[in-house]
Design a protein around this motif. Structure first.
Motif, short mmCIF file in Angstrom:
data_model
loop_
_atom_site.label_atom_id
_atom_site.label_comp_id
_atom_site.label_asym_id
_atom_site.label_seq_id
_atom_site.Cartn_x
_atom_site.Cartn_y
_atom_site.Cartn_z
N ILE A 171 124.69 129.64 3.51
CA ILE A 171 124.98 129.53 4.31
C ILE A 171 123.93 128.86 5.14
N TYR A 172 123.46 128.39 4.32
CA TYR A 172 122.56 126.96 5.06
C TYR A 172 122.46 125.91 5.00
N HIS A 173 122.71 124.97 6.08
CA HIS A 173 122.58 124.27 6.16
C HIS A 173 121.44 123.30 6.93
N GLU A 174 121.71 122.27 5.99
CA GLU A 174 120.14 121.27 6.98
C GLU A 174 120.93 120.13 8.28
N ASN A 175 120.22 120.43 8.78
CA ASN A 175 120.97 119.11 9.87
C ASN A 175 122.13 118.90 10.67
N GLU A 176 123.01 119.47 9.21
CA GLU A 176 124.28 119.15 9.21
C GLU A 176 125.35 120.37 9.15
N TYR A 177 126.44 120.21 8.95
CA TYR A 177 127.28 121.20 8.26
C TYR A 177 127.38 120.54 7.12
N ILE B 178 122.23 126.61 10.69
CA ILE B 178 121.51 125.08 10.13
C ILE B 178 120.17 125.24 10.80
N GLY B 179 119.04 124.51 9.99
CA GLY B 179 118.12 124.40 10.02
C GLY B 179 118.14 123.26 9.89
N VAL B 180 117.12 122.98 11.50
CA VAL B 180 117.08 120.92 12.19
C VAL B 180 115.72 120.95 11.81
N SER B 181 115.17 120.09 11.40
CA SER B 181 114.03 119.53 10.67
C SER B 181 114.31 117.79 11.27
N ASP B 182 115.21 117.31 11.28
CA ASP B 182 115.25 115.96 11.42
C ASP B 182 115.40 115.57 13.03
N LEU C 189 116.07 126.71 14.04
CA LEU C 189 117.92 127.48 13.66
C LEU C 189 118.89 127.22 14.59
#
Lengths: 248, 248
Positions: free
Chosen positions: A181-187, B49-53, B76
């Motif tokens: 359920i957790y994506h990073e920076n994009e889907y 979606i976690g955004v770190s970028d 988030l």
């Protein structure tokens, strides 16, 4: 892990309450907690109906079918509410104001405002040693749900929150693995997440097998497929529009 | 008042963060907290979606206009997500399954699932001494919001949650008096609640006058009227339908 995160992690839905009512001070602190949740531009586009009258609970129980709607310590109903805002303008209402109120955007605002408030109420209740269960099942007949509570135009009943003194403490239900359920920076494309769902299917099978009280042997995927094969609550869309929400 | 209710009561939105990033363990515990929230029939119809970028944050900042989208400890994004469920069935999709997915009912399910998860994340973050701010402003251009995160069909981006180390702690914003949002056993007609809103108008006037940083002198009623006179985000409705949500 602090006490707050421990309470959050310890959540399970309680579906078996004693009939001991909450005290007025418990109800007050739970509702005040709900009010402290964030609200889009501070519009507070929600209302809560507290149900203590057994006759009203019984009517709602007929709609939901769940015993914990009838037997609980207190029942809160969360509504998306733009009626208050609609009334503020009185006779000077412009067409633009109305167009705004009736947009999908404002339906989202009301629904999110109500849900954030509800989750604060849920956690506050659990912090007091009480149990909670959300009741989407009241939407099984949304018109009847509405009528029991005498809701005016621009108010949509969303769900209930049964609160009370638990008579049993079930196991904590496993969730999908975090990376599903957790994506990073994009889907992340589904293909790359598929194996997490297969993993969860096995987890849920094991979970059901380990419970004495439940003979479900289905995987999550099987449950989902069975559920979505049967369209339900198709009257919710037209009902919501009839309340002057979500029209365009 | 216990520690949990104290944290809930102590909420204020933080709009000024240092650029110190959250640790991986902070992010993990916040997302795990989100996952523990109730979900309608355990469908978990949401994604985060976690955004770190920083590049992605900057793009989102252009949409929202708020500095705390660019400068925070972590960001988030909460989405209503039926894509996972849509994909589970693969090529065997029936018409009934599709009808179900595209209903207003299922849009409500996804929106509420996402919001309940978000409020758990918010409280978990605050319990760690971090500040939070919800970001509905990302819906100012929902198509661009969607495109930055590369969201597929059946996923609608709802809002952001900026989290970080606060650089200032603003006052707690007063809410409507409890009886203005809390009804008992049935909906109380607006006429009987009007005086609570007049009371709140005065409270908010006093609140703004007492703040050095803000020269707003409006009552809540004036703010609401000004806000709703101007239709905004009217593209959200068609966008949501284009993602195969909320179609009937």
């Amino acid at each position: 892990m602090n006490q707050i995160i421990e309470t959050i992690m310890n959540h399970r839905s309680i579906r078996n309450f004693s009939d001991k009512p909450l005290s007025n001070s418990q109800i007050k602190i739970i509702v005040e907690s709900a009010q402290r949740a964030s609200s889009s531009s501070n519009v507070m586009a929600y209302s809560i109906i507290g149900v203590s009258d057994q006759e009203v609970k019984d009517k709602l129980h007929t709609i939901s079918g769940h015993a914990h709607v009838k037997t609980n310590g207190h029942l809160l109903i969360f509504c998306a509410d733009l009626h208050r805002i609609d009334q503020l303008k009185g006779i000077e209402h412009t067409e633009a104001f109305q167009t705004n109120l009736e947009s999908t955007e404002q339906f989202i605002v009301g629904t999110i405002d109500a849900a954030l408030a509800a989750q604060n109420a849920a956690i506050a209740a659990e912090s007091l040693g009480l149990g909670i269960c959300y009741l989407g099942s009241l939407r099984n007949d949304i018109q009847a749900f509405n009528d029991v509570l005498k809701l005016p135009s621009h108010v949509v009943p969303l769900f209930g929150l049964a609160i009370g003194f638990p008579k049993e403490i079930p196991d904590i239900k496993p969730r999908l693995p975090l990376p599903a359920i957790y994506h990073e920076n994009e889907y992340i494309p589904f293909e790359k997440q598929k194996h997490f769902i297969q993993e969860y299917d096995q987890t849920m099978k094991d979970y059901y097998e380990s419970r004495n009280s439940n003979n479900k042997q289905e995987t999550w995927t099987e449950q989902i497929n069975k559920k979505y094969e049967k369209p339900t609550r198709m009257d919710v869309g037209p009902f919501v529009k009839g309340k002057n929400f979500n029209k365009h």
